[in-house]
Design a protein around this motif. Structure first.
Motif, PDB file in Angstrom:
ATOM      1  N   ILE A 242       1.095  -0.672   0.375  1.00  0.00           N
ATOM      2  CA  ILE A 242      -0.027  -0.095   0.099  1.00  0.00           C
ATOM      3  C   ILE A 242       0.697   1.101  -0.092  1.00  0.00           C
ATOM      4  N   LEU A 243       0.610   2.193  -1.008  1.00  0.00           N
ATOM      5  CA  LEU A 243       1.573   3.207  -0.965  1.00  0.00           C
ATOM      6  C   LEU A 243       0.907   4.253  -0.901  1.00  0.00           C
TER       7      LEU A 243
ATOM      8  N   ILE B 190       5.861   5.749  -7.006  1.00  0.00           N
ATOM      9  CA  ILE B 190       5.393   4.217  -7.773  1.00  0.00           C
ATOM     10  C   ILE B 190       5.924   3.360  -8.523  1.00  0.00           C
ATOM     11  N   ASP B 191       7.206   3.637  -9.037  1.00  0.00           N
ATOM     12  CA  ASP B 191       7.936   3.134 -10.368  1.00  0.00           C
ATOM     13  C   ASP B 191       8.668   2.543  -9.132  1.00  0.00           C
ATOM     14  N   HIS B 192       8.690   3.099  -8.198  1.00  0.00           N
ATOM     15  CA  HIS B 192      10.222   2.427  -6.623  1.00  0.00           C
ATOM     16  C   HIS B 192       9.162   0.930  -5.876  1.00  0.00           C
ATOM     17  N   ALA B 193       7.797   1.787  -5.328  1.00  0.00           N
ATOM     18  CA  ALA B 193       7.171   1.149  -4.465  1.00  0.00           C
ATOM     19  C   ALA B 193       6.305  -0.125  -5.606  1.00  0.00           C
ATOM     20  N   LYS B 194       5.805  -0.309  -6.834  1.00  0.00           N
ATOM     21  CA  LYS B 194       5.735  -0.858  -7.356  1.00  0.00           C
ATOM     22  C   LYS B 194       4.169  -1.726  -6.319  1.00  0.00           C
ATOM     23  N   PRO B 195       3.298  -0.536  -6.289  1.00  0.00           N
ATOM     24  CA  PRO B 195       1.916  -0.848  -5.133  1.00  0.00           C
ATOM     25  C   PRO B 195       0.819  -1.492  -5.281  1.00  0.00           C
ATOM     26  N   ASP B 196       0.079  -2.300  -4.851  1.00  0.00           N
ATOM     27  CA  ASP B 196      -1.139  -2.745  -5.340  1.00  0.00           C
ATOM     28  C   ASP B 196      -2.136  -2.128  -5.333  1.00  0.00           C
ATOM     29  N   VAL B 197      -2.057  -0.739  -4.144  1.00  0.00           N
ATOM     30  CA  VAL B 197      -3.138  -0.119  -4.223  1.00  0.00           C
ATOM     31  C   VAL B 197      -2.438   1.458  -3.950  1.00  0.00           C
ATOM     32  N   LEU B 198      -3.051   2.647  -3.810  1.00  0.00           N
ATOM     33  CA  LEU B 198      -2.901   4.211  -3.750  1.00  0.00           C
ATOM     34  C   LEU B 198      -3.575   3.867  -2.851  1.00  0.00           C
ATOM     35  N   LEU B 199      -3.287   4.837  -1.065  1.00  0.00           N
ATOM     36  CA  LEU B 199      -4.608   5.264  -0.486  1.00  0.00           C
ATOM     37  C   LEU B 199      -3.500   6.864  -0.006  1.00  0.00           C
TER      38      LEU B 199
ATOM     39  N   GLY C 226       6.365  22.649   4.738  1.00  0.00           N
ATOM     40  CA  GLY C 226       7.374  21.040   5.024  1.00  0.00           C
ATOM     41  C   GLY C 226       8.174  21.241   4.240  1.00  0.00           C
ATOM     42  N   ALA C 227       8.701  21.376   3.510  1.00  0.00           N
ATOM     43  CA  ALA C 227      10.332  20.981   2.712  1.00  0.00           C
ATOM     44  C   ALA C 227      11.341  20.648   3.078  1.00  0.00           C
ATOM     45  N   ASP C 228      11.575  22.036   3.206  1.00  0.00           N
ATOM     46  CA  ASP C 228      12.524  22.113   4.254  1.00  0.00           C
ATOM     47  C   ASP C 228      13.084  21.346   5.639  1.00  0.00           C
ATOM     48  N   LYS C 229      12.049  20.764   6.198  1.00  0.00           N
ATOM     49  CA  LYS C 229      12.141  20.057   6.989  1.00  0.00           C
ATOM     50  C   LYS C 229      12.050  18.510   7.487  1.00  0.00           C
ATOM     51  N   VAL C 230      10.539  18.599   5.975  1.00  0.00           N
ATOM     52  CA  VAL C 230      10.899  16.594   6.249  1.00  0.00           C
ATOM     53  C   VAL C 230      10.254  16.623   4.679  1.00  0.00           C
ATOM     54  N   ALA C 231      11.588  15.875   4.220  1.00  0.00           N
ATOM     55  CA  ALA C 231      12.145  15.959   2.339  1.00  0.00           C
ATOM     56  C   ALA C 231      10.328  15.209   2.003  1.00  0.00           C
ATOM     57  N   LYS C 232      10.196  16.027   0.875  1.00  0.00           N
ATOM     58  CA  LYS C 232       8.645  15.486   0.387  1.00  0.00           C
ATOM     59  C   LYS C 232       8.864  13.985  -0.568  1.00  0.00           C
ATOM     60  N   GLY C 233       7.907  13.186  -0.356  1.00  0.00           N
ATOM     61  CA  GLY C 233       7.765  12.083  -0.625  1.00  0.00           C
ATOM     62  C   GLY C 233       6.256  10.869   0.071  1.00  0.00           C
ATOM     63  N   ALA C 234       6.408   9.776  -0.009  1.00  0.00           N
ATOM     64  CA  ALA C 234       5.004   8.725  -0.184  1.00  0.00           C
ATOM     65  C   ALA C 234       5.724   7.306   1.109  1.00  0.00           C
ATOM     66  N   LYS C 235       4.927   6.951   1.453  1.00  0.00           N
ATOM     67  CA  LYS C 235       4.882   6.197   3.316  1.00  0.00           C
ATOM     68  C   LYS C 235       4.522   5.099   1.929  1.00  0.00           C
ATOM     69  N   LEU C 236       5.040   3.767   1.886  1.00  0.00           N
ATOM     70  CA  LEU C 236       4.699   2.454   1.723  1.00  0.00           C
ATOM     71  C   LEU C 236       4.359   1.626   3.345  1.00  0.00           C
ATOM     72  N   TYR C 237       3.709   1.271   2.751  1.00  0.00           N
ATOM     73  CA  TYR C 237       2.871   0.087   3.993  1.00  0.00           C
ATOM     74  C   TYR C 237       2.763  -1.957   3.434  1.00  0.00           C
ATOM     75  N   THR C 238       3.747  -2.667   3.586  1.00  0.00           N
ATOM     76  CA  THR C 238       3.671  -4.101   3.642  1.00  0.00           C
ATOM     77  C   THR C 238       3.444  -4.780   4.316  1.00  0.00           C
ATOM     78  N   LEU C 239       1.815  -4.930   3.959  1.00  0.00           N
ATOM     79  CA  LEU C 239       0.686  -6.217   5.049  1.00  0.00           C
ATOM     80  C   LEU C 239       1.448  -7.600   4.491  1.00  0.00           C
ATOM     81  N   ASP C 240       1.018  -7.896   6.219  1.00  0.00           N
ATOM     82  CA  ASP C 240       2.106  -9.659   6.213  1.00  0.00           C
ATOM     83  C   ASP C 240       0.086 -10.272   6.776  1.00  0.00           C
ATOM     84  N   PRO C 241      -1.020 -10.410   6.481  1.00  0.00           N
ATOM     85  CA  PRO C 241      -2.332 -10.231   6.223  1.00  0.00           C
ATOM     86  C   PRO C 241      -2.193 -12.566   7.573  1.00  0.00           C
TER      87      PRO C 241
END
Ligand SMILES: [Fe+2]
Ligand SMILES: [Fe+2]
Length: 338
Positions: free
Chosen positions: A51-52, A85-94, A292-307
């Motif tokens: 999940i990205l 997205i290219d880096h993460a290859k997610p199943d789904v975007l949130l 906020g880019a001066d404090k925390v670089a912009k990006g995304a969060k990648l979660y990997t769930l092991d159901p």
């Protein structure tokens, strides 16, 4: 947001709205009836759900005063989103809110149409939760546009933006459920809490609980407690803005089986910590038109769930493909002391 009350009868009823959608997202399950507030997605690799999370994109923030700068930052953000997205290859975007920025001169609908088109064009099924800056004159129109967008998983049209995204394996067996909540401008409020309980009760009737997480924009109060208590690891750059949420949402979520929360809203906070059995995790702010880019670089969060283990891991991902997660003792406080 419009505060349309949903009756319990409506809530429990099976709606055909989902079956009338113009198009299905890639992998979206069809052919079975679901409540209007539920959307189902097939996950190819059921052992690792990717999940990205994009949050606080803030398209069009500053377009009135600095239109050229705004456009440049907006296009940079879109480029980043594609790289991520290219880096993460997610199943789904949130996409957890503040996707566009306000409604100046009634332009919110124009901003929203653009934002929805961009998200739909990313080629990955995407779910959306409302942020305080996602403002419109006509929210009914907004719900409809989100529900009919390309690749959309939005199912909040009849439930004020609250819905459940169900992730399933190739046989239709349920792997995990994401409770998507509309925190409006006030935080997790009474109707969202009611939705959590009602939806969980309906889902529980189907059998064993699967892994459950929640995604929404404005953090709950315990995000503050988990930092102040020394439990959380990561970086804090501003005080937690839970708005009017008073801490009563977390026990409701826990009772509903929600084991982790993904939020946004505070652009320069990126940490997580567990309290009362619930892992509270900040997303990584994405949009260059947000502060906020001066404090925390912009990006995304990648979660990997092991159901199977009901476990999850996260990393913050940057557009250059590098990632970050805090070390075992890492607690960085960059708030200015007055
Ligand atoms: Fe924001
Ligand atoms: Fe926000």
């Amino acid at each position: 947001m419009k505060r349309e009350q949903m009756t319990r009868r409506n809530f429990l009823g099976i709606s055909t709205t989902g079956l009338l959608m113009a198009s299905l997202a890639p992998g979206e399950s069809a052919g079975q009836t679901s409540p209007s507030w539920e959307k189902r997605l097939h996950i190819p690799d059921s052992s690792a759900i990717r999940i990205l999370q994009f949050t606080d994109v803030h398209f069009f923030n500053g377009t009135g005063r600095w239109p050229q700068r705004e456009e440049k930052q907006r296009l940079k953000t879109l480029d980043d989103m594609r790289r991520l997205i290219d880096h993460a290859k997610p199943d789904v975007l949130l996409v957890t809110g503040d996707l566009w920025h306000d409604n100046p001169d009634g332009r919110g609908a124009e901003f929203m149409v653009y934002a929805v088109e961009q998200c739909g064009g990313l080629g990955i099924p995407w779910a959306f939760t409302w942020g305080n800056h996602d403002q419109l004159d006509d929210y009914a129109m907004g719900h409809k546009a989100l529900a009919e967008a390309k690749n959309t998983l939005y199912a909040g049209m009849e439930s004020d933006g609250n819905y459940v995204l169900a992730l399933e394996d190739g046989n239709g067996a349920r792997l995990a459920e994401v409770f998507c909540l509309n925190t409006r401008a006030t935080g997790v409020h009474d109707e969202a809490r009611q939705f959590i309980g009602d939806a969980a009760a309906v889902l529980d009737e189907r059998g064993n609980r699967v892994m459950r997480v929640a995604a929404f924009h404005i953090p709950v109060k315990q995000y503050e407690d988990v930092w102040d208590g020394g439990i959380a690891r990561g970086v804090i750059g501003e005080n937690v803005c839970m708005e009017q949420e008073d801490g009563a949402s977390l026990p409701i979520a826990r009772t509903a089986g929600i084991q982790a929360m993904f939020c946004g809203h505070d652009h320069v906070n990126d940490y997580s910590g567990v309290m009362d059995g619930v892992d509270m995790i900040y997303g990584r702010a994405t949009g260059h038109n947000g502060y906020g880019a001066d404090k925390v670089a912009k990006g995304a969060k990648l979660y990997t769930l092991d159901p199977a283990r009901k476990a999850l891991e996260w990393v913050s991902l940057l557009p250059d493909g590098t990632s970050w997660k805090p070390g075992a003792e890492e607690r960085t406080d960059t708030r200015r002391r007055l």
